[in-house]
Design a protein around this motif. Structure first.
Motif, PDB file in Angstrom:
ATOM      1  N   GLU A 234       1.035  -0.978  -0.135  1.00 23.17           N
ATOM      2  CA  GLU A 234      -0.213  -0.056   0.130  1.00 23.17           C
ATOM      3  C   GLU A 234       0.901   1.288  -0.238  1.00 23.17           C
ATOM      4  OE1 GLU A 234      -2.835   0.069   3.244  1.00 23.17           O
ATOM      5  OE2 GLU A 234      -4.064  -1.781   2.397  1.00 23.17           O
ATOM      6  N   ALA A 238       1.430   3.960  -3.292  1.00 20.48           N
ATOM      7  CA  ALA A 238       1.676   5.315  -3.158  1.00 20.48           C
ATOM      8  C   ALA A 238       2.273   5.888  -2.716  1.00 20.48           C
ATOM      9  CB  ALA A 238       0.582   5.299  -1.730  1.00 20.48           C
ATOM     10  N   ARG A 241       3.607   6.842  -7.042  1.00 17.39           N
ATOM     11  CA  ARG A 241       2.664   7.178  -7.748  1.00 17.39           C
ATOM     12  C   ARG A 241       3.003   8.609  -7.061  1.00 17.39           C
ATOM     13  NH1 ARG A 241      -1.742   3.827  -6.169  1.00 17.39           N
ATOM     14  NH2 ARG A 241      -1.718   4.695  -4.307  1.00 17.39           N
ATOM     15  N   GLN A 242       3.071   9.020  -6.517  1.00 15.34           N
ATOM     16  CA  GLN A 242       3.860   9.872  -5.035  1.00 15.34           C
ATOM     17  C   GLN A 242       4.395  11.277  -6.434  1.00 15.34           C
ATOM     18  OE1 GLN A 242       3.851  10.665  -0.950  1.00 15.34           O
ATOM     19  NE2 GLN A 242       5.260  12.496  -0.966  1.00 15.34           N
TER      20      GLN A 242
END
Length: 390
Positions: A234, A238, A241-242
């Motif tokens: 997870e 995230a 992508r950030q």
């Protein structure tokens, strides 16, 4: 519609007893819920207060009413204290003592008229309820439980506030006794409804707390306390992508504890578990946008958002050196430890996937082991030589 006071008092007492049973069971099953024992105490105090105030018609009626109101205010103080504790604050015992002193003083100073006595009982109850409402609004964060509890407190305050206003009008001669009693029963209904509503709100808050705690446990490794494999994926998705949106580099380190099977075979699983906990203590913690997770067995992973190849290599080198110079002390024996690390780096490539990074880091890790362990390799064929303890 005419409401019978005796019936309403009986309903209040029965409701309070029900809340006692509910909170007693809740505290027994879920001992770690902050604030719950104070809400149990609140139910016990208000029940006792109601029982004492039911002796109003006896020879000691005035004394019983004052004593009963002290317990009711004490119970409302416990409502506020439970909210404070639930949100991480300490009980304010000085404020509680002041509230009780004011309650006793108000009961003593009230004259023999029923209107004056009603004001003396209602006003002290408004104080802890007001503090409770403010705390729920400030600390509740808009959560459903906090909103429901705040609504209940507000209803009860509206009832007590109306009680104070109407009895003040009676003292001033602007409201007849019959006019007051035509609505007084509805004020008791407000107290019943408000208490029920805030207890439901507190239960929702407690359930939400339990849900959050269970969700947190589902993302933690039992042995080391680090994020587990699920939490890693997870955070990695995230973080990648950030980094891609911000056009920043992103690094991933796959880490194996060297010769872990030999430690298990030679010294037992207790030593192996201690070895994993020891390594976790060495590499855990926050360092910029750093996340450390246990993937399973002796395999760990580290995410570095915003770290390019130079920063990732420096991080890996520090970790390898730290482990090599910090042996595990187990039952009087010093157990040397080393780790092997594989590094994968992407420079904001929008086409890069987490699967590709993991595969690249795994390949780099295998290269480190092939070269003799106790070091790190950078994906793409670059190899940093063995790192020795300094």
């Amino acid at each position: 519609m005419k409401l019978d006071f005796l019936t309403l008092y009986l309903v209040i007492l029965l409701n309070s007893l029900i809340y006692c049973v509910v909170w007693a069971g809740f505290c027994y099953v879920h001992r770690g819920i902050p604030g719950a024992r104070y809400w149990l105490g609140s139910s016990l105090m208000t029940t006792l207060g109601g029982l004492l105030m039911s002796g109003d018609g006896s020879a000691y009626g005035r004394l019983l009413m004052v004593a009963g109101n002290v317990f009711v205010v004490w119970g409302f103080f416990f409502v506020w204290t439970g909210i404070r504790v639930f949100y991480g604050a300490e009980p304010n015992r000085r404020a509680g003592g002041f509230m009780l002193a004011v309650t006793v003083l108000a009961g003593i100073l009230a004259d023999e008229s029923r209107a004056s006595q009603n004001i003396a009982y209602a006003v002290p109850q408004l104080v802890p309820l007001g503090f409770s409402l403010v705390t729920l609004i400030r600390k509740g964060g808009g959560g459903l439980g906090a909103l429901v509890a705040a609504a209940g407190v507000l209803v009860a305050m509206a009832g007590q506030g109306t009680e104070t206003i109407l009895n003040t009008l009676r003292l001033m001669g602007d409201l007849s006794t019959d006019g007051y009693y035509s609505v007084a029963a509805f004020l008791l209904v407000a107290a019943i409804f408000g208490a029920g509503l805030w207890n439901i709100g507190f239960l929702l808050m407690a359930i939400d707390h339990l849900h959050g705690r269970l969700a947190g446990l589902a993302l933690l490794d039992d042995l080391t306390g680090l994020p587990n494999r699920r939490a890693f994926f997870e955070a990695a998705e995230a973080g990648l992508r950030q980094a891609q949106r911000a056009r920043r580099p992103f690094s991933l380190l796959m880490i194996d504890v060297d010769n872990f099977k030999e430690i298990n075979d030679r010294l037992g699983h207790g030593a192996g578990d201690a070895c994993l906990r020891h390594f976790s203590m060495l590499c855990a913690g926050s360092e910029g946008n750093r996340v450390v997770a246990r993937m399973g067995g002796d395999e760990f992973a580290t995410l570095l958002v915003g770290a390019d190849a130079v920063a990732a290599r420096a991080n890996a080198e520090r970790l390898v050196q730290l482990v090599a110079r910090t042996p595990l002390l187990w039952l009087g024996e010093s157990i040397p430890m080393t780790v092997s690390i594989g590094i994968a780096v992407t420079d904001a490539d929008p086409a890069c996937t987490l699967e590709r990074l993991i595969d690249e880091a795994d390949q780099a890790l295998y290269e480190t082991k092939r070269q003799g362990r106790n070091g790190f390799s950078l994906g793409g064929g670059f190899r940093s030589g063995e790192v020795t303890a300094s």
